[in-house]
Design a protein around this motif. Structure first.
Motif, PDB file in Angstrom:
ATOM      1  N   VAL A  32      -1.310   1.249  -9.565  1.00 22.84           N
ATOM      2  CA  VAL A  32      -1.889   2.573  -9.861  1.00 22.84           C
ATOM      3  C   VAL A  32      -0.848   3.682  -9.664  1.00 22.84           C
ATOM      4  CG1 VAL A  32      -4.290   1.905  -9.410  1.00 22.84           C
ATOM      5  CG2 VAL A  32      -2.952   2.898  -7.560  1.00 22.84           C
ATOM      6  N   TRP A  33       0.008   3.503  -8.684  1.00 22.15           N
ATOM      7  CA  TRP A  33       1.063   4.507  -8.435  1.00 22.15           C
ATOM      8  C   TRP A  33       1.956   4.639  -9.673  1.00 22.15           C
ATOM      9  CZ3 TRP A  33       2.535   7.861  -4.529  1.00 22.15           C
ATOM     10  CH2 TRP A  33       3.849   8.325  -4.540  1.00 22.15           C
ATOM     11  N   GLU A  34       2.283   3.505 -10.240  1.00 23.66           N
ATOM     12  CA  GLU A  34       3.193   3.533 -11.390  1.00 23.66           C
ATOM     13  C   GLU A  34       2.502   3.926 -12.693  1.00 23.66           C
ATOM     14  OE1 GLU A  34       4.889  -0.409 -11.105  1.00 23.66           O
ATOM     15  OE2 GLU A  34       5.640   0.172  -9.119  1.00 23.66           O
ATOM     16  N   ASN A  35       1.192   3.665 -12.788  1.00 22.30           N
ATOM     17  CA  ASN A  35       0.527   3.821 -14.093  1.00 22.30           C
ATOM     18  C   ASN A  35      -0.571   4.864 -14.140  1.00 22.30           C
ATOM     19  OD1 ASN A  35       1.809   1.556 -15.661  1.00 22.30           O
ATOM     20  ND2 ASN A  35       1.079   0.474 -13.843  1.00 22.30           N
ATOM     21  N   ASN A  36      -0.841   5.523 -13.027  1.00 22.46           N
ATOM     22  CA  ASN A  36      -1.955   6.467 -13.051  1.00 22.46           C
ATOM     23  C   ASN A  36      -1.598   7.742 -12.296  1.00 22.46           C
ATOM     24  OD1 ASN A  36      -4.542   7.693 -11.939  1.00 22.46           O
ATOM     25  ND2 ASN A  36      -5.283   6.263 -13.466  1.00 22.46           N
ATOM     26  N   ARG A  42      -3.040  12.009  -5.867  1.00 22.81           N
ATOM     27  CA  ARG A  42      -3.937  11.903  -4.703  1.00 22.81           C
ATOM     28  C   ARG A  42      -3.195  11.329  -3.490  1.00 22.81           C
ATOM     29  NH1 ARG A  42      -9.712  11.924  -5.067  1.00 22.81           N
ATOM     30  NH2 ARG A  42      -9.977  14.027  -5.877  1.00 22.81           N
ATOM     31  N   MET A  43      -2.397  10.294  -3.761  1.00 23.90           N
ATOM     32  CA  MET A  43      -1.663   9.665  -2.660  1.00 23.90           C
ATOM     33  C   MET A  43      -0.597  10.620  -2.133  1.00 23.90           C
ATOM     34  SD  MET A  43      -1.464   5.711  -4.004  1.00 23.90           S
ATOM     35  CE  MET A  43      -0.221   5.213  -2.826  1.00 23.90           C
ATOM     36  N   GLN A  44       0.054  11.335  -3.052  1.00 26.68           N
ATOM     37  CA  GLN A  44       1.087  12.288  -2.613  1.00 26.68           C
ATOM     38  C   GLN A  44       0.463  13.380  -1.750  1.00 26.68           C
ATOM     39  OE1 GLN A  44       2.639  13.142  -6.498  1.00 26.68           O
ATOM     40  NE2 GLN A  44       4.453  11.855  -6.210  1.00 26.68           N
ATOM     41  N   GLU A  45      -0.749  13.834  -2.160  1.00 24.94           N
ATOM     42  CA  GLU A  45      -1.442  14.872  -1.367  1.00 24.94           C
ATOM     43  C   GLU A  45      -1.705  14.392   0.057  1.00 24.94           C
ATOM     44  OE1 GLU A  45      -3.818  16.605  -5.205  1.00 24.94           O
ATOM     45  OE2 GLU A  45      -5.018  15.753  -3.582  1.00 24.94           O
ATOM     46  N   LYS A  46      -1.935  13.084   0.185  1.00 27.91           N
ATOM     47  CA  LYS A  46      -2.202  12.527   1.528  1.00 27.91           C
ATOM     48  C   LYS A  46      -0.916  12.094   2.230  1.00 27.91           C
ATOM     49  CE  LYS A  46      -6.020  10.589   3.377  1.00 27.91           C
ATOM     50  NZ  LYS A  46      -6.550   9.367   3.966  1.00 27.91           N
ATOM     51  N   GLY A  47       0.190  12.299   1.535  1.00 27.85           N
ATOM     52  CA  GLY A  47       1.489  11.912   2.115  1.00 27.85           C
ATOM     53  C   GLY A  47       1.669  10.405   2.211  1.00 27.85           C
ATOM     54  N   VAL A  48       1.078   9.654   1.282  1.00 34.48           N
ATOM     55  CA  VAL A  48       1.189   8.189   1.319  1.00 34.48           C
ATOM     56  C   VAL A  48       1.989   7.710   0.112  1.00 34.48           C
ATOM     57  CG1 VAL A  48      -0.133   6.039   1.561  1.00 34.48           C
ATOM     58  CG2 VAL A  48      -1.231   8.219   2.049  1.00 34.48           C
ATOM     59  N   THR A  49       2.844   6.744   0.314  1.00 37.16           N
ATOM     60  CA  THR A  49       3.547   6.107  -0.810  1.00 37.16           C
ATOM     61  C   THR A  49       3.183   4.620  -0.784  1.00 37.16           C
ATOM     62  OG1 THR A  49       5.488   5.473   0.445  1.00 37.16           O
ATOM     63  CG2 THR A  49       5.524   7.685  -0.534  1.00 37.16           C
ATOM     64  N   TYR A  60      -6.955   2.312   5.370  1.00 38.72           N
ATOM     65  CA  TYR A  60      -7.511   3.612   5.779  1.00 38.72           C
ATOM     66  C   TYR A  60      -6.598   4.782   5.389  1.00 38.72           C
ATOM     67  CZ  TYR A  60      -4.125   3.948   9.559  1.00 38.72           C
ATOM     68  OH  TYR A  60      -2.948   4.057  10.246  1.00 38.72           O
ATOM     69  N   LYS A  61      -5.333   4.482   5.116  1.00 40.17           N
ATOM     70  CA  LYS A  61      -4.388   5.557   4.769  1.00 40.17           C
ATOM     71  C   LYS A  61      -4.612   6.072   3.346  1.00 40.17           C
ATOM     72  CE  LYS A  61      -0.697   3.534   7.578  1.00 40.17           C
ATOM     73  NZ  LYS A  61       0.497   2.677   7.508  1.00 40.17           N
ATOM     74  N   LEU A  62      -5.271   5.263   2.544  1.00 39.76           N
ATOM     75  CA  LEU A  62      -5.437   5.627   1.130  1.00 39.76           C
ATOM     76  C   LEU A  62      -6.572   6.632   0.950  1.00 39.76           C
ATOM     77  CD1 LEU A  62      -5.055   2.068  -0.440  1.00 39.76           C
ATOM     78  CD2 LEU A  62      -3.464   3.994  -0.716  1.00 39.76           C
ATOM     79  N   PRO A  63      -6.481   7.471  -0.102  1.00 44.30           N
ATOM     80  CA  PRO A  63      -7.558   8.447  -0.338  1.00 44.30           C
ATOM     81  C   PRO A  63      -8.819   7.766  -0.863  1.00 44.30           C
ATOM     82  CG  PRO A  63      -5.931   8.526  -2.103  1.00 44.30           C
ATOM     83  CD  PRO A  63      -5.393   7.568  -1.080  1.00 44.30           C
TER      84      PRO A  63
END
Ligand code: DLL
Length: 436
Positions: A32-36, A42-49, A60-63
């Motif tokens: 999803v990171w690569e294609n959506n 959303r993940m960047q907003e939460k500071g997650v890669t 739990y780290k995911l939005p």
């Protein structure tokens, strides 16, 4: 255990299941990171890669994702594969402007069919069965899902769709249907009709796979007695694929979630905090094998409890209770998802106010919905329109938005009881969640 459809998967050890989940979650997050773009943001907003997600422990780290996200991203915003690799669309029941569409590649359809096949096998289905599918076909996932599952098991499949009860019963008796798949309310209606026609001895049904709406243990008992079958619950939602996300086995004490495809969590619906096994809360799913439309931490709004107690059927996948309620105000009436806000929107568009009440009832096996709304002074002074004509106009508008008939009653101003706290907009007399 002879006829297990996917025995190695369904009876795998907890460690094995965890291993599959870890590996597939990591893959899905990268996908999803690569294609959506929506998920990446959303993940960047939460500071997650993606590198932060190494196993289910990091889930739990995911939005969260919500139905509103799906509506806002309609139609293509949550698609994670090029459209030319998709082969199917399904959609939730309802409504203009509030549609939720889900996309499937052929791989996604195959896995969905597997999930439904497991449900049929758990209900005792084999290639020798005649599987009578009376869920609606079309955008609703019920018909297509059980149809695909039935093919995989190798049953003779009767794609009946819903309605035309006479014909349903005729095919059932002529072709010797052994497994019935439909909503529990339609099963109850069919059972009554079969008995009324004196055809109980002519049917060969042995099992029913009923879901898509809440039903009580009393209703299960009643259908089982009337049809002489064992009635199994099946759960699912369009967003996550459709029916077959979980299903009952012979124990009939909750539904096994297909954990090799979906990771389930229970959260506190108010705070989003993840709750331990055995706690009651909102069910959240992450799909880990889907290509076109994978969802991260999707909030179902269904209130459930999960249990890992060993099951006598041998399956090791976690069990969920029947939904015990909803954490939003969605109603399911005649199998159709209805939000009070849709009704309010129509009333306001038609010049009425938000002084209204929705009454849902069930006469024997048929749901009904009535909307009482107070007359406004403007309506009162409009001598050109009769009350009946106005009621008809609103009935038509509601039908086109909800897809089902709702009786409209325009009542005297100030006759709907005012509440001191939250307005009581919905009175559901069916008590469908009462003993769950
Ligand atoms: O109802 C998919 C389905 C079709 C399930 C056929 C089972 C059989 P939706 O129209 O998207 O999908 O509605 C999903 O229905 O969030 C629950 O609130 C409710 N629901 C589904 N199955 C059950 C069940 C299909 N067995 C929403 N018991 C879900 C109670 C159910 N509620």
């Amino acid at each position: 255990m002879e006829n297990y459809y996917q025995k190695e998967i369904e009876t795998a050890s907890q460690e094995q299941i965890r291993e599959w989940q870890n590996e597939r979650l990591v893959k899905t997050v990268h996908h999803v990171w690569e294609n959506n773009e929506f998920y990446r943001k959303r993940m960047q907003e939460k500071g997650v890669t993606p590198e932060d997600i190494k196993s289910v422990d990091d889930l739990y780290k995911l939005p969260f994702t919500t139905k509103d996200d799906l509506r806002e991203q309609y139609p293509y915003g949550l698609l994670s594969k090029p459209l030319d690799e998709c082969v199917r669309i399904q959609s939730t029941s309802g409504t203009t402007g509030r549609r939720v569409v889900a996309f499937y590649t052929q791989h996604d359809i195959d896995l969905w069919d597997d999930c439904c096949a497991r449900a049929i096998v758990a209900a005792g289905g084999t290639k020798d069965d005649v599987c009578h599918v009376s869920y609606g076909y079309g955008l609703f996932t019920g018909g297509p899902g059980l149809n695909g599952g039935s093919h995989k098991v190798g049953c003779l499949t009767l794609p009946m769709s819903s309605g035309n009860t006479e014909r349903q019963i005729q095919f059932m008796t002529d072709l010797g249907s052994t497994i019935l798949c439909c909503t529990p309310s339609y099963a109850a209606y069919l059972a009554e009709s079969i008995i009324e026609k004196g055809l109980r001895d002519k049917i060969k049904l042995k099992a029913g796979i009923f879901g898509a709406e809440a039903w009580t243990e009393e209703m299960r008992q009643d259908i089982q007695d009337k049809l002489g079958i064992k009635a199994y619950d099946i759960y699912g939602l369009t967003e996550i694929s459709g029916p077959g996300v979980s299903f009952e086995c012979s124990e009939q004490t909750g539904m096994h979630i297909n954990e090799d495809h979906f990771i389930a969590e229970i959260i506190d619906p108010n705070t989003g905090e993840v709750l331990p096994e055995g706690a009651k809360g909102e069910l959240v799913f992450t799909s880990i094998t889907k290509e076109a439309f994978p969802l991260l931490r999707y909030r179902t709004r269904d209130i459930c409890i999960l249990s890992r107690k060993p099951c006598s059927c041998g399956r090791t996948h976690v069990k969920m209770t029947k939904p015990l309620g909803r954490s939003d105000d969605m109603l399911i009436v005649k199998g159709v998802n209805v939000f009070p806000s849709q009704i309010e929107m129509v009333l306001l568009q038609k010049g009425l106010t938000s002084n209204y009440q929705i009454i849902v009832d069930r006469e024997k096996t048929t749901d009904s919905i009535e909307v009482k709304v107070e007359m406004t002074p403007a309506l009162f002074h409009d001598t050109m329109t009769t009350l009946e004509a106005k009621e008809q106009e609103i009935t038509d508008a509601l039908k086109s938005v909800l897809g089902i008939y709702a009786k409209i009653s325009i009542v005297e101003p100030k006759s709907i009881v005012r509440s001191e706290g939250k307005a009581v907009r919905v009175i559901d007399k069916r008590n469908l969640y009462k003993n769950n």
